[in-house]
Design an enzyme around this catalytic site. Structure first.
Site, PDB file in Angstrom:
ATOM      1  N   SER A  15      -7.768   6.864   9.219  1.00 51.51           N
ATOM      2  CA  SER A  15      -6.497   7.024   9.938  1.00 51.51           C
ATOM      3  C   SER A  15      -5.478   7.772   9.075  1.00 51.51           C
ATOM      4  O   SER A  15      -4.687   8.567   9.593  1.00 51.51           O
ATOM      5  CB  SER A  15      -5.952   5.674  10.408  1.00 51.51           C
ATOM      6  OG  SER A  15      -5.448   4.915   9.343  1.00 51.51           O
ATOM      7  N   ASN A  16      -5.490   7.550   7.761  1.00 54.44           N
ATOM      8  CA  ASN A  16      -4.594   8.331   6.897  1.00 54.44           C
ATOM      9  C   ASN A  16      -5.017   9.799   6.875  1.00 54.44           C
ATOM     10  O   ASN A  16      -4.168  10.692   6.881  1.00 54.44           O
ATOM     11  CB  ASN A  16      -4.569   7.764   5.481  1.00 54.44           C
ATOM     12  CG  ASN A  16      -3.612   6.597   5.383  1.00 54.44           C
ATOM     13  OD1 ASN A  16      -2.398   6.776   5.401  1.00 54.44           O
ATOM     14  ND2 ASN A  16      -4.151   5.393   5.294  1.00 54.44           N
ATOM     15  N   ASN A 109      -3.543   9.202  -4.397  1.00 53.99           N
ATOM     16  CA  ASN A 109      -4.158   8.109  -3.634  1.00 53.99           C
ATOM     17  C   ASN A 109      -3.064   7.355  -2.897  1.00 53.99           C
ATOM     18  O   ASN A 109      -1.920   7.312  -3.348  1.00 53.99           O
ATOM     19  CB  ASN A 109      -4.866   7.148  -4.604  1.00 53.99           C
ATOM     20  CG  ASN A 109      -5.521   5.977  -3.885  1.00 53.99           C
ATOM     21  OD1 ASN A 109      -6.188   6.158  -2.864  1.00 53.99           O
ATOM     22  ND2 ASN A 109      -5.324   4.770  -4.397  1.00 53.99           N
ATOM     23  N   HIS A 111      -2.156   3.515  -1.539  1.00 53.51           N
ATOM     24  CA  HIS A 111      -2.573   2.130  -1.775  1.00 53.51           C
ATOM     25  C   HIS A 111      -1.683   1.211  -0.938  1.00 53.51           C
ATOM     26  O   HIS A 111      -0.463   1.387  -0.913  1.00 53.51           O
ATOM     27  CB  HIS A 111      -2.426   1.802  -3.262  1.00 53.51           C
ATOM     28  CG  HIS A 111      -2.882   0.420  -3.595  1.00 53.51           C
ATOM     29  ND1 HIS A 111      -4.220   0.078  -3.670  1.00 53.51           N
ATOM     30  CD2 HIS A 111      -2.181  -0.715  -3.840  1.00 53.51           C
ATOM     31  CE1 HIS A 111      -4.310  -1.206  -3.949  1.00 53.51           C
ATOM     32  NE2 HIS A 111      -3.104  -1.715  -4.057  1.00 53.51           N
ATOM     33  N   ASP A 147      -5.564   2.087  -9.568  1.00 48.33           N
ATOM     34  CA  ASP A 147      -4.266   1.848  -8.920  1.00 48.33           C
ATOM     35  C   ASP A 147      -3.104   1.757  -9.917  1.00 48.33           C
ATOM     36  O   ASP A 147      -2.120   1.054  -9.667  1.00 48.33           O
ATOM     37  CB  ASP A 147      -4.304   0.556  -8.067  1.00 48.33           C
ATOM     38  CG  ASP A 147      -5.381   0.613  -6.998  1.00 48.33           C
ATOM     39  OD1 ASP A 147      -5.644   1.712  -6.483  1.00 48.33           O
ATOM     40  OD2 ASP A 147      -5.956  -0.443  -6.671  1.00 48.33           O
ATOM     41  N   GLU A 176       2.223   4.035   5.995  1.00 50.43           N
ATOM     42  CA  GLU A 176       1.278   4.881   5.244  1.00 50.43           C
ATOM     43  C   GLU A 176       1.178   6.250   5.901  1.00 50.43           C
ATOM     44  O   GLU A 176       1.162   7.285   5.222  1.00 50.43           O
ATOM     45  CB  GLU A 176      -0.118   4.237   5.204  1.00 50.43           C
ATOM     46  CG  GLU A 176      -0.187   2.968   4.391  1.00 50.43           C
ATOM     47  CD  GLU A 176      -1.617   2.432   4.278  1.00 50.43           C
ATOM     48  OE1 GLU A 176      -2.572   3.224   4.285  1.00 50.43           O
ATOM     49  OE2 GLU A 176      -1.767   1.205   4.193  1.00 50.43           O
TER      50      GLU A 176
END
Ligand code: GRF
Length: 215
Positions: A15-16, A109, A111, A147, A176
């Site tokens: 979805s991102n 990235n 998160h 992360d 997001e």
């Protein structure tokens, strides 16, 4: 305007990835999504990418004897597509330090927590267990430690009574999908860049807002 060639690495629904593809349709967006790569051949996101007319490849990590050889195959595909920046979007493989170093300052990235809180998995469950009233998501440059990379942007959401992992995840993922395209825009047009392990911004922003929770 130079449009930087971007690859999105996924392992799942994507979805991102879809929000990045959508954002990159804007004529003034400084990136084009040139490639989607998945380590899982059955990732639903691969079909979504193909449907959007984007080159989509599966490189099955199970076909490689170790992380180094898998990462070399990734690098080769990225080179073939002349990729300048990488977005990890739900990519569930740990990359080797060598790969991460080669892409330093060029790989980001997203998160699902307000880092440095809740590195790793199960972020929504852990936030609920701790009783925090503000949660959110972070886009960061990727460094070898999981992360832990320098933060490019964050979005915060309230945690409300009765929230479940699912309801909280749903509230976070909406942000997001807004945050990731903004962050990609900033690194591709040079507004945010990595310098000596810190993110340097060549813009100012409004410091007056605040999220109160309960509001
Ligand atoms: C997102 O929650 C993202 O923050 C995390 O993995 C999830 C991927 O979801 N890194 P999707 O595949 O983008 O829908």
């Amino acid at each position: 305007m130079t449009r930087r060639r971007v690859a999105i690495l996924i392992s799942g629904r994507g979805s991102n990835m879809a929000s990045l593809i959508e954002a990159a349709r804007a004529p003034d967006f400084p990136a084009e999504i040139a490639l989607v790569l998945s380590n899982r051949p059955d990732a639903a996101g691969l079909e979504r990418a193909k449907a959007a007319g984007i080159a989509a490849l599966a490189i099955d990590h199970k076909a490689f004897p170790d992380r180094e050889s898998f990462d070399r195959a990734l690098d080769a595909a990225l080179g073939e597509h002349d990729i300048a920046f990488i977005c990890l979007a739900g990519f569930m493989r740990v990359l080797t330090d060598g790969f991460v170093e080669r892409w330093s300052g060029r790989m980001i990235n997203i998160h699902p927590s307000l880092l440095p809180l809740y590195r790793g998995t199960q972020t929504h469950r852990r936030a609920l267990e701790d009783g925090v009233l503000v949660h959110g998501c972070t886009v960061h440059f990727v460094v070898p430690e999981l992360d832990a990379g320098p933060i490019i942007s964050q979005a915060a959401v309230p945690v409300v009574p009765g929230d479940t992992q699912e309801s909280l995840a749903a509230r976070v993922v909406v942000q997001e999908h807004r945050l990731y395209p903004q962050a990609l825009r900033m690194i591709c047009d040079g507004t945010a860049r990595l310098e000596n392990g810190r993110v340097v911004f060549s813009r100012r922003w409004d410091a007056s807002g605040a999220l109160h929770s309960p509001g």
